[in-house]
Design an enzyme around this catalytic site. Structure first.
Site, PDB file in Angstrom:
ATOM      1  N   HIS A  58       0.825  -1.212   0.000  1.00 25.84           N
ATOM      2  CA  HIS A  58       0.000   0.000   0.000  1.00 25.84           C
ATOM      3  C   HIS A  58       0.859   1.262   0.000  1.00 25.84           C
ATOM      4  O   HIS A  58       0.477   2.270  -0.591  1.00 25.84           O
ATOM      5  CB  HIS A  58      -0.921  -0.021   1.215  1.00 25.84           C
ATOM      6  CG  HIS A  58      -1.816   1.166   1.344  1.00 25.84           C
ATOM      7  ND1 HIS A  58      -2.599   1.627   0.306  1.00 25.84           N
ATOM      8  CD2 HIS A  58      -2.067   1.988   2.402  1.00 25.84           C
ATOM      9  CE1 HIS A  58      -3.289   2.676   0.715  1.00 25.84           C
ATOM     10  NE2 HIS A  58      -2.974   2.920   1.981  1.00 25.84           N
ATOM     11  N   GLU A 172      -6.513  -0.250  10.627  1.00 24.98           N
ATOM     12  CA  GLU A 172      -7.192   1.044  10.596  1.00 24.98           C
ATOM     13  C   GLU A 172      -8.703   0.844  10.590  1.00 24.98           C
ATOM     14  O   GLU A 172      -9.187  -0.239  10.283  1.00 24.98           O
ATOM     15  CB  GLU A 172      -6.755   1.839   9.358  1.00 24.98           C
ATOM     16  CG  GLU A 172      -5.276   2.192   9.368  1.00 24.98           C
ATOM     17  CD  GLU A 172      -4.755   2.723   8.047  1.00 24.98           C
ATOM     18  OE1 GLU A 172      -3.779   3.493   8.071  1.00 24.98           O
ATOM     19  OE2 GLU A 172      -5.293   2.334   6.988  1.00 24.98           O
TER      20      GLU A 172
END
Length: 209
Positions: A58, A172
């Site tokens: 990512h 997250e």
């Protein structure tokens, strides 16, 4: 039985995503009817919808995809620390009251009530120095109840770059509204998406016995 806390937000149409990211969508490819015994849906979504694990891919063009990561960081002793409404960045001073003898996983609560139905452009994030000090203390995974460990408008992703350099894992979009500060067992396994940059997780905390 030990108590379980589900710390995953609902995933449905309208679930908030980063502006420009792919929202959750669902259509029915098959429906129960004469000649069809099952309902089958087709999903479209970003792997960053809901509670999710970022992979190094990512934030690093040469990083590992999520389906190749070791699962050990996502399972085991964990501490929940409250730093509610402490400003745009969670600094070491905000969590210093709870850092004695840290387990390998630390989740930080910043919201009084997580905004599970709307995008929050003012989301709280980690100061990079906080990630550095957690890594120095032996932490292997950090989590937060916002959509990112970096500010929403960051173009440098400084905390993600610390995660990359120090070899930590990250969760997250957790929901920690009902979870008291303290130690738990974390269970938040990513899917084996062998080329993806992230994966949704069903994140839960289990009471220690």
């Amino acid at each position: 039985m030990p108590r379980l806390w589900d710390i995953s937000p609902p995933v449905r149409e309208g679930a908030p995503v980063f502006p420009g990211d792919t929202p959750y969508g669902q259509r029915w490819a098959a429906s129960i009817a004469p000649g069809c015994p099952v309902n089958v849906s087709t999903l479209t979504l970003s792997p960053h919808v809901g509670a999710h694990a970022d992979a190094p891919l990512h934030y690093d063009p040469d990083g590992q995809p999520v389906g190749t990561l070791d699962l050990d960081p996502y399972l085991g002793p964990c501490r929940v620390v409250h730093a509610i409404a402490r400003g745009p960045l969670v600094t070491w001073e905000h969590i210093a009251h709870a850092v004695h003898a840290l387990p390998p996983r630390v989740l930080v609560r910043t919201y009084q009530r997580a905004p599970v139905d709307r995008w929050d452009p003012q989301l709280a994030a980690f100061a990079p120095e906080t990630i550095e000090r957690l890594a120095d203390a032996g932490v292997r995974l950090v989590g937060i109840d916002t959509a990112s460990i970096d500010p929403a408008d960051s173009k440098t992703l400084d905390s993600h770059q610390v995660i990359r350099r120090r070899g930590l894992r990250v969760l997250e979009n957790l929901v920690l509204d009902e979870v008291p500060e303290g130690d738990y067992e974390l269970i938040a396994l990513p899917l084996k998406l062998v080329t993806a940059d992230a994966s949704p997780v069903r994140a839960v905390l289990r009471e220690l016995t």
